[in-house]
Scaffold this active site. Structure first.
Site, PDB file in Angstrom:
ATOM      1  N   SER A  91     -67.622  -4.616  -8.102  1.00 31.03           N
ATOM      2  CA  SER A  91     -66.510  -5.357  -7.498  1.00 31.03           C
ATOM      3  C   SER A  91     -67.038  -6.569  -6.754  1.00 31.03           C
ATOM      4  O   SER A  91     -67.795  -6.443  -5.786  1.00 31.03           O
ATOM      5  CB  SER A  91     -65.739  -4.469  -6.527  1.00 31.03           C
ATOM      6  OG  SER A  91     -64.908  -5.300  -5.724  1.00 31.03           O
ATOM      7  N   HIS A 136     -65.242  -6.248 -11.907  1.00 32.10           N
ATOM      8  CA  HIS A 136     -64.018  -5.736 -11.276  1.00 32.10           C
ATOM      9  C   HIS A 136     -63.554  -6.757 -10.236  1.00 32.10           C
ATOM     10  O   HIS A 136     -64.281  -7.079  -9.294  1.00 32.10           O
ATOM     11  CB  HIS A 136     -64.286  -4.380 -10.624  1.00 32.10           C
ATOM     12  CG  HIS A 136     -63.074  -3.743 -10.033  1.00 32.10           C
ATOM     13  ND1 HIS A 136     -62.167  -3.011 -10.776  1.00 32.10           N
ATOM     14  CD2 HIS A 136     -62.589  -3.735  -8.766  1.00 32.10           C
ATOM     15  CE1 HIS A 136     -61.194  -2.570  -9.987  1.00 32.10           C
ATOM     16  NE2 HIS A 136     -61.425  -3.005  -8.765  1.00 32.10           N
ATOM     17  N   ASP A 195     -60.758  -7.879  -7.502  1.00 32.52           N
ATOM     18  CA  ASP A 195     -59.731  -7.326  -6.614  1.00 32.52           C
ATOM     19  C   ASP A 195     -58.848  -8.424  -6.044  1.00 32.52           C
ATOM     20  O   ASP A 195     -59.307  -9.251  -5.260  1.00 32.52           O
ATOM     21  CB  ASP A 195     -60.416  -6.588  -5.458  1.00 32.52           C
ATOM     22  CG  ASP A 195     -61.047  -5.287  -5.914  1.00 32.52           C
ATOM     23  OD1 ASP A 195     -60.327  -4.454  -6.496  1.00 32.52           O
ATOM     24  OD2 ASP A 195     -62.262  -5.102  -5.702  1.00 32.52           O
ATOM     25  N   MET A 234     -55.611  -9.317  -3.764  1.00 33.27           N
ATOM     26  CA  MET A 234     -54.797  -8.755  -2.660  1.00 33.27           C
ATOM     27  C   MET A 234     -53.874  -9.830  -2.103  1.00 33.27           C
ATOM     28  O   MET A 234     -54.298 -10.973  -1.907  1.00 33.27           O
ATOM     29  CB  MET A 234     -55.702  -8.270  -1.543  1.00 33.27           C
ATOM     30  CG  MET A 234     -56.750  -7.274  -1.995  1.00 33.27           C
ATOM     31  SD  MET A 234     -57.837  -6.842  -0.637  1.00 33.27           S
ATOM     32  CE  MET A 234     -58.982  -5.748  -1.484  1.00 33.27           C
ATOM     33  N   HIS A 283     -57.780  -6.060 -10.878  1.00 38.15           N
ATOM     34  CA  HIS A 283     -57.041  -5.021 -10.142  1.00 38.15           C
ATOM     35  C   HIS A 283     -56.070  -5.716  -9.193  1.00 38.15           C
ATOM     36  O   HIS A 283     -56.490  -6.256  -8.168  1.00 38.15           O
ATOM     37  CB  HIS A 283     -58.070  -4.157  -9.390  1.00 38.15           C
ATOM     38  CG  HIS A 283     -57.476  -3.115  -8.502  1.00 38.15           C
ATOM     39  ND1 HIS A 283     -58.219  -2.460  -7.532  1.00 38.15           N
ATOM     40  CD2 HIS A 283     -56.218  -2.599  -8.422  1.00 38.15           C
ATOM     41  CE1 HIS A 283     -57.453  -1.593  -6.906  1.00 38.15           C
ATOM     42  NE2 HIS A 283     -56.232  -1.659  -7.410  1.00 38.15           N
ATOM     43  N   MET A 308     -53.575  -5.777  -6.425  1.00 35.41           N
ATOM     44  CA  MET A 308     -52.987  -5.057  -5.288  1.00 35.41           C
ATOM     45  C   MET A 308     -51.928  -5.973  -4.694  1.00 35.41           C
ATOM     46  O   MET A 308     -52.054  -6.489  -3.586  1.00 35.41           O
ATOM     47  CB  MET A 308     -54.090  -4.720  -4.264  1.00 35.41           C
ATOM     48  CG  MET A 308     -54.993  -3.592  -4.751  1.00 35.41           C
ATOM     49  SD  MET A 308     -56.558  -3.543  -3.867  1.00 35.41           S
ATOM     50  CE  MET A 308     -57.496  -4.663  -4.891  1.00 35.41           C
ATOM     51  N   MET A 316     -57.589   5.172  -7.114  1.00 37.47           N
ATOM     52  CA  MET A 316     -58.160   4.777  -5.826  1.00 37.47           C
ATOM     53  C   MET A 316     -58.769   5.993  -5.138  1.00 37.47           C
ATOM     54  O   MET A 316     -58.125   7.033  -4.996  1.00 37.47           O
ATOM     55  CB  MET A 316     -57.094   4.166  -4.912  1.00 37.47           C
ATOM     56  CG  MET A 316     -56.470   2.869  -5.411  1.00 37.47           C
ATOM     57  SD  MET A 316     -57.655   1.623  -5.939  1.00 37.47           S
ATOM     58  CE  MET A 316     -58.613   1.403  -4.446  1.00 37.47           C
ATOM     59  N   GLY A 357     -57.391  -2.178  -0.080  1.00 34.11           N
ATOM     60  CA  GLY A 357     -57.302  -3.280   0.871  1.00 34.11           C
ATOM     61  C   GLY A 357     -58.654  -3.769   1.362  1.00 34.11           C
ATOM     62  O   GLY A 357     -58.799  -4.935   1.695  1.00 34.11           O
ATOM     63  N   PHE A 358     -59.628  -2.880   1.373  1.00 31.07           N
ATOM     64  CA  PHE A 358     -60.935  -3.253   1.919  1.00 31.07           C
ATOM     65  C   PHE A 358     -62.061  -2.569   1.152  1.00 31.07           C
ATOM     66  O   PHE A 358     -61.906  -1.426   0.718  1.00 31.07           O
ATOM     67  CB  PHE A 358     -61.030  -2.840   3.398  1.00 31.07           C
ATOM     68  CG  PHE A 358     -59.948  -3.464   4.238  1.00 31.07           C
ATOM     69  CD1 PHE A 358     -60.101  -4.755   4.746  1.00 31.07           C
ATOM     70  CD2 PHE A 358     -58.755  -2.788   4.468  1.00 31.07           C
ATOM     71  CE1 PHE A 358     -59.083  -5.347   5.495  1.00 31.07           C
ATOM     72  CE2 PHE A 358     -57.732  -3.377   5.218  1.00 31.07           C
ATOM     73  CZ  PHE A 358     -57.904  -4.661   5.727  1.00 31.07           C
ATOM     74  N   GLY A 359     -63.186  -3.270   1.035  1.00 29.53           N
ATOM     75  CA  GLY A 359     -64.393  -2.652   0.514  1.00 29.53           C
ATOM     76  C   GLY A 359     -65.100  -1.908   1.636  1.00 29.53           C
ATOM     77  O   GLY A 359     -64.725  -2.022   2.811  1.00 29.53           O
ATOM     78  N   GLY A 360     -66.110  -1.149   1.275  1.00 34.15           N
ATOM     79  CA  GLY A 360     -66.974  -0.529   2.271  1.00 34.15           C
ATOM     80  C   GLY A 360     -66.408   0.696   2.980  1.00 34.15           C
ATOM     81  O   GLY A 360     -66.921   1.092   4.021  1.00 34.15           O
ATOM     82  N   ASP A 410     -62.296   3.924  -8.020  1.00 34.31           N
ATOM     83  CA  ASP A 410     -62.422   2.694  -7.239  1.00 34.31           C
ATOM     84  C   ASP A 410     -62.419   2.976  -5.737  1.00 34.31           C
ATOM     85  O   ASP A 410     -61.387   3.327  -5.169  1.00 34.31           O
ATOM     86  CB  ASP A 410     -61.269   1.755  -7.613  1.00 34.31           C
ATOM     87  CG  ASP A 410     -61.426   0.373  -6.998  1.00 34.31           C
ATOM     88  OD1 ASP A 410     -62.477   0.108  -6.376  1.00 34.31           O
ATOM     89  OD2 ASP A 410     -60.493  -0.432  -7.154  1.00 34.31           O
ATOM     90  N   GLY A 411     -63.582   2.794  -5.122  1.00 35.81           N
ATOM     91  CA  GLY A 411     -63.688   2.867  -3.666  1.00 35.81           C
ATOM     92  C   GLY A 411     -64.706   3.889  -3.196  1.00 35.81           C
ATOM     93  O   GLY A 411     -64.628   5.067  -3.531  1.00 35.81           O
ATOM     94  N   GLY A 412     -65.695   3.431  -2.440  1.00 36.84           N
ATOM     95  CA  GLY A 412     -66.646   4.348  -1.823  1.00 36.84           C
ATOM     96  C   GLY A 412     -67.618   5.018  -2.771  1.00 36.84           C
ATOM     97  O   GLY A 412     -68.201   6.055  -2.420  1.00 36.84           O
ATOM     98  N   GLY A 414     -68.665  -1.821  -5.094  1.00 35.36           N
ATOM     99  CA  GLY A 414     -68.757  -3.103  -4.409  1.00 35.36           C
ATOM    100  C   GLY A 414     -69.957  -3.155  -3.504  1.00 35.36           C
ATOM    101  O   GLY A 414     -71.015  -3.693  -3.853  1.00 35.36           O
TER     102      GLY A 414
HETATM  103  C1  DX5 Z   1     -60.468  -1.731  -2.506  1.00 36.57           C
HETATM  104  C2  DX5 Z   1     -60.861  -2.356  -3.821  1.00 36.57           C
HETATM  105  C3  DX5 Z   1     -62.173  -1.905  -4.313  1.00 36.57           C
HETATM  106  C4  DX5 Z   1     -63.331  -2.283  -3.423  1.00 36.57           C
HETATM  107  C5  DX5 Z   1     -64.433  -1.301  -3.641  1.00 36.57           C
HETATM  108  O1  DX5 Z   1     -59.173  -2.097  -2.197  1.00 36.57           O
HETATM  109  O2  DX5 Z   1     -59.908  -2.047  -4.809  1.00 36.57           O
HETATM  110  O3  DX5 Z   1     -62.411  -2.346  -5.629  1.00 36.57           O
HETATM  111  O4  DX5 Z   1     -63.792  -3.582  -3.661  1.00 36.57           O
HETATM  112  O5  DX5 Z   1     -65.433  -1.569  -2.723  1.00 36.57           O
HETATM  113  P1  DX5 Z   1     -66.519  -0.472  -2.319  1.00 36.57           P
HETATM  114  O6  DX5 Z   1     -67.219  -0.064  -3.560  1.00 36.57           O
HETATM  115  O7  DX5 Z   1     -67.382  -1.212  -1.365  1.00 36.57           O
HETATM  116  O8  DX5 Z   1     -65.771   0.681  -1.687  1.00 36.57           O
HETATM  117 ZN    ZN Z   2     -60.423  -2.492  -6.966  1.00 36.53          ZN
END
Ligand code: DX5
Ligand code: ZN
Length: 215
Positions: free
Chosen positions: A7, A32, A34, A36, A65, A67, A136, A141-144, A174-176, A196
Site C-alpha cells: 500500500s 494497492h 488507498d 479516502m 481501494h 474508501m 478489512m 482510514g489509517f495505515g499502521g 488489508d490492514g496490520g 503498507g
Molecule cells: C487502511 C488502508 C490500508 C492501509 C494498510 O484504511 O485501506 O490499505 O494502507 O496499511 P498497513 O499495512 O500499514 O496497516
Molecule cells: Zn486499502
C-alpha cells in the site's frame, strides 16, 4: 504463495516516483492504492490525479481501494487514471450490484471491501459477480494499525462461502499485516496480502516484499 499488494499510503510521497520504481522492480504483484474522501472514513488521501502519475512507473496491476461515498461518481475517472481493479465498500453502496456492473462495464475487475463489523454473510449474493473481496482487518482510514484477530475466523467463513459456490474470488486482507502474522493469515485462506507500514517502513522494502511472498 500469496500475492503481495504493498500500500503506497505508507510511501514517502516526496519520493513517490522512486517508491513506485522500487515496487515495479520488486516481487510485488499489485500496487494497492488507498483513496479516502474524509466522509466515508475520517481521513483524506489522494485521488485519480496522483494515480495517473504513478501509472507511468509500472505495468503491474493497480488495485484501487475506494474508501469513499458515492463511488459511482468517480469510477470512470479511476479507470482513466489506470485502475485495473476497483473496490468499493459494501457499507458505502446502496445499490452494490449496480456499482459492480458499472465497474465491469468500464473494463475493470470488481472488488468489494468489507469493514470488520459487517457480517461476511452479506457478501453471499454478490460473490458470483466479483473478482476480489478486500477484507478489512483494521478499521479503514489509517495505515499502521494493529491486525484485528477475529479477522482469521472471518477469512475461514468467507473461504467456505466461496468454495460452496464453486467460485474463484480472491480474498485480500488489508490492514496490520506483518512478517509475524502473515503466515497465519495465508493459512486461514487469504490469497492477497496488503502491506503498507510493514513494507515501506522497513530498512529494505524489496526484501520485505520477498519475505512476505515466500511465506
Ligand atoms: C487502511 C488502508 C490500508 C492501509 C494498510 O484504511 O485501506 O490499505 O494502507 O496499511 P498497513 O499495512 O500499514 O496497516
Ligand atoms: Zn486499502
Amino acid at each position: 504463495m500469496p500475492l503481495i499488494a504493498p500500500s503506497l499510503l505508507a510511501a514517502d510521497f516526496l519520493k513517490l516516483g522512486e517508491e513506485c520504481k522500487m515496487l515495479d522492480q520488486s516481487q510485488a504483484d499489485w500496487f494497492h492504492l488507498d483513496v479516502m474522501d474524509g466522509q466515508f472514513v475520517p481521513n483524506i488521501s489522494y485521488g485519480p490525479m496522483v494515480i495517473e502519475f504513478m501509472r507511468k512507473t509500472s505495468k503491474k496491476t493497480f488495485d484501487v481501494h475506494l474508501m469513499i461515498n458515492e463511488p459511482e461518481k468517480y469510477a470512470e475517472a479511476f479507470k482513466k487514471a489506470g485502475a485495473d481493479i476497483l473496490s468499493v465498500h459494501i457499507e458505502a453502496c446502496h445499490h452494490l450490484h449496480r456499482n459492480i456492473q458499472q465497474i465491469k462495464s468500464l473494463g475493470m475487475k470488481a472488488g468489494v471491501a468489507i469493514n470488520p463489523h459487517t457480517p461476511v454473510q452479506l457478501l453471499k449474493d454478490i460473490l458470483q459477480d466479483i473478482d476480489v473481496v478486500c477484507m478489512m482487518s483494521v478499521n479503514p482510514g489509517f495505515g499502521g494499525q494493529s491486525f484485528i484477530p477475529h479477522t482469521l475466523a472471518r477469512i475461514t467463513e468467507l473461504k467456505s462461502m466461496i468454495r460452496e459456490q464453486g467460485l474463484n474470488v480472491l480474498i485480500e486482507i488489508d490492514g496490520g499485516v506483518t512478517l509475524e502474522n502473515a503466515a497465519g493469515i495465508v493459512a486461514a485462506g487469504a490469497d492477497v496480502l496488503v502491506a503498507g507500514n510493514t513494507v515501506f517502513k522497513s530498512s529494505d522494502p524489496a526484501d520485505t516484499i520477498s519475505r512476505l511472498k515466500s511465506l
